[in-house]
Enzyme design. Structure first.
Site, PDB file in Angstrom:
ATOM      1  N   VAL A  11      -0.267  -5.066   9.473  1.00 50.64           N
ATOM      2  CA  VAL A  11      -0.074  -6.538   9.474  1.00 50.64           C
ATOM      3  C   VAL A  11       1.034  -6.867  10.572  1.00 50.64           C
ATOM      4  CG1 VAL A  11       1.210  -8.359   8.018  1.00 50.64           C
ATOM      5  CG2 VAL A  11      -0.697  -7.085   6.792  1.00 50.64           C
ATOM      6  N   ASP A  30      10.762  -1.048  13.648  1.00 48.20           N
ATOM      7  CA  ASP A  30      10.239  -0.108  12.673  1.00 48.20           C
ATOM      8  C   ASP A  30      11.432   1.313  12.618  1.00 48.20           C
ATOM      9  OD1 ASP A  30       7.067   0.231  11.596  1.00 48.20           O
ATOM     10  OD2 ASP A  30       8.765   1.852  11.257  1.00 48.20           O
ATOM     11  N   GLU A 155      -0.750 -12.399   3.747  1.00 47.04           N
ATOM     12  CA  GLU A 155      -1.692 -11.996   4.856  1.00 47.04           C
ATOM     13  C   GLU A 155      -2.945 -11.628   4.067  1.00 47.04           C
ATOM     14  OE1 GLU A 155      -1.098 -11.834   8.255  1.00 47.04           O
ATOM     15  OE2 GLU A 155      -2.893 -11.780   7.742  1.00 47.04           O
ATOM     16  N   LYS A 212      -1.796 -14.504  -3.171  1.00 48.94           N
ATOM     17  CA  LYS A 212      -2.359 -13.052  -2.546  1.00 48.94           C
ATOM     18  C   LYS A 212      -2.807 -12.004  -3.554  1.00 48.94           C
ATOM     19  CE  LYS A 212      -2.906  -9.704   0.085  1.00 48.94           C
ATOM     20  NZ  LYS A 212      -2.517  -9.141   1.441  1.00 48.94           N
ATOM     21  N   PHE A 257     -19.105 -10.101  -0.478  1.00 49.89           N
ATOM     22  CA  PHE A 257     -18.479  -8.999  -1.396  1.00 49.89           C
ATOM     23  C   PHE A 257     -19.520  -8.875  -2.571  1.00 49.89           C
ATOM     24  CE2 PHE A 257     -14.357  -7.606  -0.178  1.00 49.89           C
ATOM     25  CZ  PHE A 257     -14.273  -8.337   1.216  1.00 49.89           C
ATOM     26  N   ALA A 260     -23.065  -3.976  -3.463  1.00 53.96           N
ATOM     27  CA  ALA A 260     -22.971  -2.636  -4.795  1.00 53.96           C
ATOM     28  C   ALA A 260     -22.869  -1.289  -3.682  1.00 53.96           C
ATOM     29  CB  ALA A 260     -24.273  -2.551  -5.462  1.00 53.96           C
ATOM     30  N   GLY A 261     -21.989  -0.587  -4.434  1.00 57.83           N
ATOM     31  CA  GLY A 261     -21.857   0.837  -3.783  1.00 57.83           C
ATOM     32  C   GLY A 261     -21.111   1.679  -4.519  1.00 57.83           C
ATOM     33  N   CYS A 268      -5.429  -1.964  -0.182  1.00 60.67           N
ATOM     34  CA  CYS A 268      -5.049  -3.089  -0.570  1.00 60.67           C
ATOM     35  C   CYS A 268      -5.569  -3.345  -2.021  1.00 60.67           C
ATOM     36  CB  CYS A 268      -5.441  -4.341   0.110  1.00 60.67           C
ATOM     37  SG  CYS A 268      -4.374  -4.460   1.407  1.00 60.67           S
ATOM     38  N   LYS A 328     -13.796   2.221   4.650  1.00 60.94           N
ATOM     39  CA  LYS A 328     -14.750   1.366   4.968  1.00 60.94           C
ATOM     40  C   LYS A 328     -15.119   1.497   6.452  1.00 60.94           C
ATOM     41  CE  LYS A 328     -12.219  -2.612   6.313  1.00 60.94           C
ATOM     42  NZ  LYS A 328     -12.016  -4.111   6.122  1.00 60.94           N
TER      43      LYS A 328
END
Ligand code: UDX
Length: 445
Positions: A11, A30, A155, A212, A257, A260-261, A268, A328
């Protein structure tokens, strides 16, 4: 504007890069010195399409602390992680509070009048943003010279399409407490998003915080729902492909969305669904639907594992080729990846794994370090298939849909494919002489 982004994860880094590309002066901070070291050398610590070139093209200052230069920024964006606690899977807010603490202390040292806007982008439970403001004000000792407004801006970017999602957002939600900050931030967003009229939603801070969690929980619900329907298709002799299409053609439902899987993974959905469940519990509410969504997701991988074991008559001493390690496609992220879970379960049951992923191998190697005995990482899907009793597709990489199955079949011990992402065309696979098993129905096996 002068903008300081705190946190250089997906992000923070993507936001910083897009802001810099629009001509803003950006400093990214950071605590992770190694990460900052890489970024200073023009190396990107995460894989995200288009990010490296944006970072190379624009000059961003990378620092490990909010120094004098950084504290002079007009806007501060807190985009640190809120990972789940190991013990109870509640979100760990300590990185947000540490950032607020440091920022408050540094702002407290400022001389002269200043107006600062602090945006929280990290996903946090309702009430957290106000707490952050109180923490900063405490450090500021309520000094009159600094006027501070806090904003919560959730986000919605997805890994793998983070830059596109940032530049073309469906909506920009701003949880605000003052008109002044709203006006400035609308202008700031308009300066870098590529739409002429971006869709803004201005609301109060706790509602923005809730948007969110509710969005991610709803998307996770769609996935668990379609996975339950897929299972029912298997039992009732229907086929999930047609069913998904038939549902998705209803505009009120939408086709996204509904694949199926093996279920959802990533940094997240698993974290945010559990956080929302805890939030409900803390308020004395049992969120039955959400609990079911989480349970179904856990069950989904177990069902598939059961199918594999049944078809192969157990996996002990069997070699399994496994395609996909990332949670993914288009990412090297293996956080909460079902593929990794699947490998763990198969190894536990005595299988040997030959795994391949186009991007995530390095991270998976680190994850399995010390346990290399049962897993071999392969450079190509063909190498993973060689000598295997079965092939599992665990991640929806598009390239896996274009494999030369005839070539694969020749080198496999047994021509069996378990398609955990319903990626392949069942008929084509069967025509090549494979036994094909997937998720949800007579054709899918
Ligand atoms: C998600 C949200 O989409 C994004 O808005 C939020 O900001 C962060 O969380 P991300 O985690 O990058 O983004 O991945 P996403 O593309 O949403 O996929 C999440 C998981 O769901 C993946 O494991 C994916 O395989 C799975 N999924 C997705 C399905 O199983 N079926 C689907 O139909 C869609």
């Amino acid at each position: 504007m002068n903008i300081c982004v705190i946190g250089t994860g997906y992000v923070g880094l993507v936001t910083g890069a897009c802001l810099a590309d629009a001509g803003h002066s950006v400093i990214c901070v950071d605590k992770d010195a190694e990460k900052i070291g890489l970024l200073k050398k023009n190396k990107t610590p995460i894989y995200e399409p288009g990010l490296s070139s944006l970072l190379r093209k624009n000059s961003i200052d990378f620092k490990t602390e909010i120094d004098r230069e950084a504290v002079a920024s007009d806007v501060f964006i807190i985009a640190v992680g809120t990972p789940p606690n190991q013990s109870d899977s509640r979100p760990n807010l300590s990185f947000v509070y540490d950032a607020a603490d440091e920022l408050g202390k540094k702002l407290g040292d400022l001389k002269g009048k200043a107006y600062k806007i602090v945006i929280i982008k990290s996903t946090v439970p309702p009430g957290t943003t106000s707490r952050v403001k109180k923490m900063i004000l405490k450090e500021l000792k309520h000094k009159k010279n600094i006027k501070l407004d806090i904003v919560f801006n959730p986000e919605f970017l997805r890994e793998g399409s983070a830059i596109k999602d940032t530049l073309y957002p469906d909506r920009i939600v701003l949880g605000i407490e003052s008109e002044r900050s709203a006006k400035i931030l609308k202008k700031l967003f308009k300066s870098f998003v590529k739409q002429e009229n971006p869709a803004f939603l201005l609301t109060d801070i706790p509602s923005a915080e809730m948007v969110k969690y509710a969005s991610n929980a709803f998307l996770a619900t769609k996935i668990s729902f379609i996975n339950e329907i897929a299972y029912l298709c298997e039992l009732a002799g229907a086929n999930i492909d047609g069913v998904s299409k038939g549902i998705g053609m209803d505009k009120r439902i939408g086709k996204a969305f509904l694949n199926a899987g093996l279920g959802y993974g990533g940094s997240c959905f698993p974290k945010d669904t559990k956080a929302l469940d805890h939030l409900a519990g803390d308020h004395g509410h049992v969120f039955h639907l959400l609990k079911a969504v989480i349970d179904v997701n856990n069950m989904q991988k177990k069902r598939f594992l059961h199918k594999i074991q049944k078809v192969l008559n157990g996996v002990e001493n069997k070699t399994i080729g496994l395609l996909g390690l990332a949670f993914k496609q288009d990412t090297d992220d293996i956080r909460e990846s079902i593929a990794i879970d699947m490998i763990d379960s198969l190894i536990e049951r005595g299988a040997k794994i030959k795994a391949h992923d186009p991007l995530a191998e390095k991270k998976a190697r680190e994850f399995f370090s010390g346990r290399e005995k049962n897993i071999v990482f392969c450079d190509s899907p063909y190498e993973a298939a060689k000598g295997s009793h079965a092939l599992i597709i665990a991640t929806e990489w598009e390239s896996f849909a274009r494999l030369d199955l005839s070539k694969m079949r020749k080198t496999m011990k047994k021509p069996v494919i378990f398609d955990g992402r319903n990626l392949l065309d069942p008929q084509k696979v069967k025509n090549k002489g494979f036994a094909y098993h997937a998720v949800g129905g007579h054709e899918r096996g």
